[in-house]
Write an enzyme that holds these catalytic residues in place. Structure first.
Site, short mmCIF file in Angstrom:
data_model
loop_
_atom_site.label_atom_id
_atom_site.label_comp_id
_atom_site.label_asym_id
_atom_site.label_seq_id
_atom_site.Cartn_x
_atom_site.Cartn_y
_atom_site.Cartn_z
N HIS A 12 66.93 59.95 23.54
CA HIS A 12 65.57 59.61 23.13
C HIS A 12 64.95 60.82 22.45
O HIS A 12 65.06 61.94 22.95
CB HIS A 12 64.73 59.21 24.35
CG HIS A 12 63.32 58.83 24.00
ND1 HIS A 12 62.98 57.60 23.48
CD2 HIS A 12 62.16 59.53 24.08
CE1 HIS A 12 61.69 57.55 23.26
NE2 HIS A 12 61.16 58.71 23.62
N ASP A 192 63.96 67.34 18.39
CA ASP A 192 65.20 68.10 18.20
C ASP A 192 65.61 68.92 19.42
O ASP A 192 66.26 69.96 19.29
CB ASP A 192 65.09 69.03 16.97
CG ASP A 192 64.92 68.25 15.67
OD1 ASP A 192 65.47 67.12 15.58
OD2 ASP A 192 64.23 68.75 14.78
N ARG A 193 65.23 68.43 20.58
CA ARG A 193 65.58 69.10 21.83
C ARG A 193 64.98 70.51 21.96
O ARG A 193 65.43 71.31 22.78
CB ARG A 193 67.11 69.17 22.03
CG ARG A 193 67.77 67.81 22.19
CD ARG A 193 67.23 67.12 23.43
NE ARG A 193 67.92 65.89 23.77
CZ ARG A 193 67.49 64.67 23.49
NH1 ARG A 193 66.37 64.51 22.80
NH2 ARG A 193 68.15 63.60 23.88
N MET A 194 63.96 70.78 21.15
CA MET A 194 63.26 72.06 21.25
C MET A 194 62.12 71.92 22.27
O MET A 194 60.94 72.11 21.95
CB MET A 194 62.75 72.51 19.89
CG MET A 194 63.86 72.85 18.91
SD MET A 194 64.77 74.35 19.40
CE MET A 194 63.57 75.61 18.96
N HIS A 195 62.51 71.57 23.50
CA HIS A 195 61.55 71.25 24.53
C HIS A 195 60.75 72.48 24.97
O HIS A 195 61.22 73.62 24.86
CB HIS A 195 62.26 70.66 25.76
CG HIS A 195 63.18 69.53 25.44
ND1 HIS A 195 62.79 68.45 24.67
CD2 HIS A 195 64.48 69.30 25.77
CE1 HIS A 195 63.80 67.59 24.56
NE2 HIS A 195 64.83 68.10 25.21
#
Length: 214
Positions: A12, A192-195
């Site tokens: 997601h 982009d998973r740059m949480h």
């Protein structure tokens, strides 16, 4: 259907405003209260459901979902059978990690700390507030122990309900634990998973706020 073949594509993408240090409280418990309120307002099912991870003295880990039943500046409280696997783990190794997985609002909170039992009065007070059936079940279920059948469990429940038709007492093997936080991490999903991962770490009488790489 070969569901396993779909696993690589199951993901997601999170989108939204970044989580910045300037937007957080100086106190992680106060910040938790804000996020917990957001989870309740968003209509998440059982927003107080949390994963409780423990480990035996020998390092064997286990985890399960438990309901948070209270929190304040002293810590985070849940109730259980002290003879259950988590109860035995915490008796041997009084440390735990809690995880609140609020994915629909792209948030998680992770809490690590040492664990103590709450007072007997606090356990009694909460036990009396539970629905009657849950109080009987606390006696009927020797949590984590092997039972021969569902019928055996139901028969034990029926016998105890007959014994206490109105007001079951608090079992001596049942009560609360309080997790006293030493670290609290607030996670917010980003593109982009740059949480965003912001961690409060106990330092003396106060807290240090640090950003962690996603």
């Amino acid at each position: 259907m070969d569901t396993a073949s779909h696993l690589p594509g199951l993901r997601h993408s999170y989108e939204g405003e970044p989580l910045l240090e300037s937007g957080l409280s100086d106190d992680p418990v106060a910040q938790f209260a804000v996020w917990f309120g957001d989870a309740v307002e968003a209509g998440l099912p059982e927003p107080n459901a949390m994963i409780v991870a423990t480990s035996s003295a020998g390092g064997r880990p286990s985890a399960r979902t438990v309901l948070l039943k209270g929190f304040d500046e002293r810590g985070f409280v849940f109730f259980t059978n002290y003879e259950s696997r988590k109860g035995r783990d915490l008796g041997e190794n009084p440390r735990a990690c809690l995880l609140f997985p609020w994915h629909p609002i792209r948030r998680q909170v992770r809490i690590e700390g040492r664990v103590v039992r709450v007072s007997r009065d606090d356990s009694d007070s909460y036990f009396r507030s539970r629905p009657y059936g849950s109080r009987v079940a606390a006696w009927a279920s020797r949590q984590s122990a092997v039972v021969r059948s569902r019928e055996e469990l139901d028969a034990r429940y029926a016998a105890l309900a007959e014994r206490w038709p109105e007001d079951p007492p608090t079992p001596d093997f049942w009560g609360g634990f309080r997790v006293i936080p030493e670290e609290m991490e607030f996670w917010q999903g980003q593109t982009d998973r740059m949480h965003d991962r912001l961690r409060y770490r106990r330092a003396g009488a106060g807290w240090v706020l640090e950003r962690l790489a996603p």
